[in-house]
Design a protein around this motif. Structure first.
Motif, short mmCIF file in Angstrom:
data_model
loop_
_atom_site.label_atom_id
_atom_site.label_comp_id
_atom_site.label_asym_id
_atom_site.label_seq_id
_atom_site.Cartn_x
_atom_site.Cartn_y
_atom_site.Cartn_z
N ILE A 238 0.85 -1.19 0.00
CA ILE A 238 0.00 0.00 0.00
C ILE A 238 0.89 1.23 0.00
N ASN A 239 0.65 2.11 -0.95
CA ASN A 239 1.42 3.35 -0.99
C ASN A 239 0.49 4.54 -1.17
N GLY A 240 0.98 5.71 -0.81
CA GLY A 240 0.19 6.92 -0.95
C GLY A 240 0.50 7.64 -2.26
N GLY A 241 -0.54 8.02 -2.96
CA GLY A 241 -0.34 8.73 -4.21
C GLY A 241 0.28 10.10 -4.03
N SER A 242 0.22 10.64 -2.81
CA SER A 242 0.79 11.96 -2.51
C SER A 242 1.95 11.85 -1.52
N ASP A 243 2.60 10.69 -1.48
CA ASP A 243 3.74 10.47 -0.59
C ASP A 243 4.95 11.21 -1.17
N THR A 244 5.53 12.12 -0.40
CA THR A 244 6.67 12.88 -0.88
C THR A 244 7.99 12.40 -0.26
N PHE A 258 8.32 -10.82 -6.73
CA PHE A 258 7.34 -11.58 -5.94
C PHE A 258 6.82 -12.76 -6.75
N THR A 259 7.24 -13.95 -6.38
CA THR A 259 6.73 -15.13 -7.07
C THR A 259 5.44 -15.64 -6.43
N GLY A 260 5.13 -15.16 -5.23
CA GLY A 260 3.91 -15.57 -4.54
C GLY A 260 2.75 -14.63 -4.78
N GLY A 261 2.96 -13.64 -5.63
CA GLY A 261 1.93 -12.66 -5.93
C GLY A 261 2.10 -11.40 -5.12
N CYS A 262 1.88 -10.26 -5.79
CA CYS A 262 1.98 -8.97 -5.13
C CYS A 262 0.89 -8.05 -5.68
N GLU A 263 0.05 -7.53 -4.78
CA GLU A 263 -0.95 -6.54 -5.16
C GLU A 263 -0.47 -5.18 -4.71
N LEU A 264 -0.48 -4.20 -5.62
CA LEU A 264 -0.11 -2.83 -5.29
C LEU A 264 -1.37 -1.98 -5.23
N LEU A 265 -1.60 -1.37 -4.08
CA LEU A 265 -2.76 -0.53 -3.87
C LEU A 265 -2.28 0.90 -3.61
N THR A 266 -2.58 1.80 -4.54
CA THR A 266 -2.19 3.20 -4.41
C THR A 266 -3.40 4.00 -3.94
N LEU A 267 -3.23 4.74 -2.85
CA LEU A 267 -4.31 5.53 -2.27
C LEU A 267 -4.12 7.00 -2.67
N GLU A 268 -4.94 7.47 -3.57
CA GLU A 268 -4.80 8.84 -4.07
C GLU A 268 -5.08 9.85 -2.96
N GLY A 269 -4.28 10.90 -2.94
CA GLY A 269 -4.44 11.96 -1.95
C GLY A 269 -3.87 11.64 -0.58
N ILE A 270 -3.28 10.45 -0.45
CA ILE A 270 -2.71 10.01 0.84
C ILE A 270 -1.20 10.11 0.76
N GLY A 271 -0.58 10.50 1.87
CA GLY A 271 0.87 10.65 1.91
C GLY A 271 1.58 9.43 2.45
N HIS A 272 2.58 9.68 3.28
CA HIS A 272 3.48 8.61 3.72
C HIS A 272 2.95 7.79 4.89
#
Length: 292
Positions: A238-244, A258-272
């Motif tokens: 999980i990462n923030g779309g506004s992480d500086t 990642f051979t076991g699978g990796c989902e990336l979830l970007t949260l817009e407007g969220i920082g670090h």
């Protein structure tokens, strides 16, 4: 709050939720403490998960037992602390969700102790294959100014003099303005008064780029990590779309790690600080990931 003693530390932690539920270790980041998870844990507990939330070494109420122990702030030391705590609590298998420094520990736990860890979730930090810290691009190096500051003697001395002031700069600049309440920062900043906070902070960052004294009991873990470029453990990032600090570009092209699978979830407007800035969204994502 409960505490256990390992061979090196007295680790103070929260242990909440159903005793027989699947266990999630929630590992806070830097500069932060266990309060980072306060709005998530009721949701996780209500979903049937037991949550164990330790103060990391150098933070809050956790203390070293001996003056002579090297204050090693590397990720391998943090990972071993979690294993020691899990062993003391007789928890053989568990999930891990970590933010920032806690995310690094989560990755290392999956890499070094795969039989213990079922799934991990990492927030605001990308996986570093082989545990390496290459010099980043110029734009990222600019965002990492605080790491280079720590590598100077004058910078290290300034951090020792004012750990709270140094931490406030990160809170003020890593996320959109106005994301936190002053009272919440001040309550959290109490954890930076730990007598070893500055030493652990400086060792954790300086040892990436400079010769630093480290605790050689972790040499074997570091050696093993140097040979691990991919993770087999199912992972949610999980990462923030506004992480500086660690912007979305930091998480590009991670799939090959990642051979076991990796989902990336970007949260817009969220920082670090996603656990603090979007606790409901993060909790829902963790529940979904850890019940898959």
């Amino acid at each position: 709050m409960p505490a256990i003693q390992t061979s090196l530390l007295e680790i103070v932690f929260l242990d909440e939720g159903p005793r027989e539920g699947p266990v999630i270790f929630l590992l806070h980041g830097w500069p932060d403490d266990i309060r980072a998870w306060s709005k998530l844990t009721p949701l996780l507990n209500a979903a049937g998960f037991r949550t164990v939330i330790p103060y990391l070494r150098g933070f809050g109420l956790t203390r070293f037992l001996a003056r002579e122990t090297v204050r090693d702030g590397r990720g391998v030391a943090l990972a071993q602390d979690v294993i020691d705590l899990a062993d003391a609590l007789h928890i053989p298998h568990f999930f891990v969700a970590g933010h920032d420094w806690g995310a690094r520990a989560a990755y290392l736990l999956a890499a070094l102790f795969p039989s213990r860890v079922g799934r991990i979730a990492a927030m605001a930090l990308a996986f570093q294959p082989r545990g390496e810290f290459p010099i980043p691009t110029f734009p990222q190096a600019r965002l990492f100014w605080y790491q280079w500051f720590m590598c100077t003697d004058g910078g290290a001395a300034a951090i020792k003099r004012d750990p709270v002031g140094f931490s406030r700069i990160q809170w003020d600049t890593w996320s959109p303005a106005g994301w936190y309440e002053e009272e919440e920062f001040l309550k959290t900043a109490g954890s930076f008064g730990n007598p070893d906070w500055a030493s652990i902070t400086l060792n954790g960052y300086r040892s990436r780029f400079m010769p630093e004294t480290v605790d050689h009991r972790y040499d074997e873990l570091q050696r093993r990590m140097s040979g691990i470029a991919v993770l087999k453990t199912p992972t949610l990032v999980i990462n923030g779309g506004s992480d500086t600090c660690d912007p979305p570009s930091s998480f590009e092209e991670m799939d090959h790690s990642f051979t076991g699978g990796c989902e990336l979830l970007t949260l817009e407007g969220i920082g670090h600080f996603p656990p603090r800035e979007a606790p409901g969204t993060v909790a829902a994502a963790l529940i979904r990931h850890f019940t898959s």
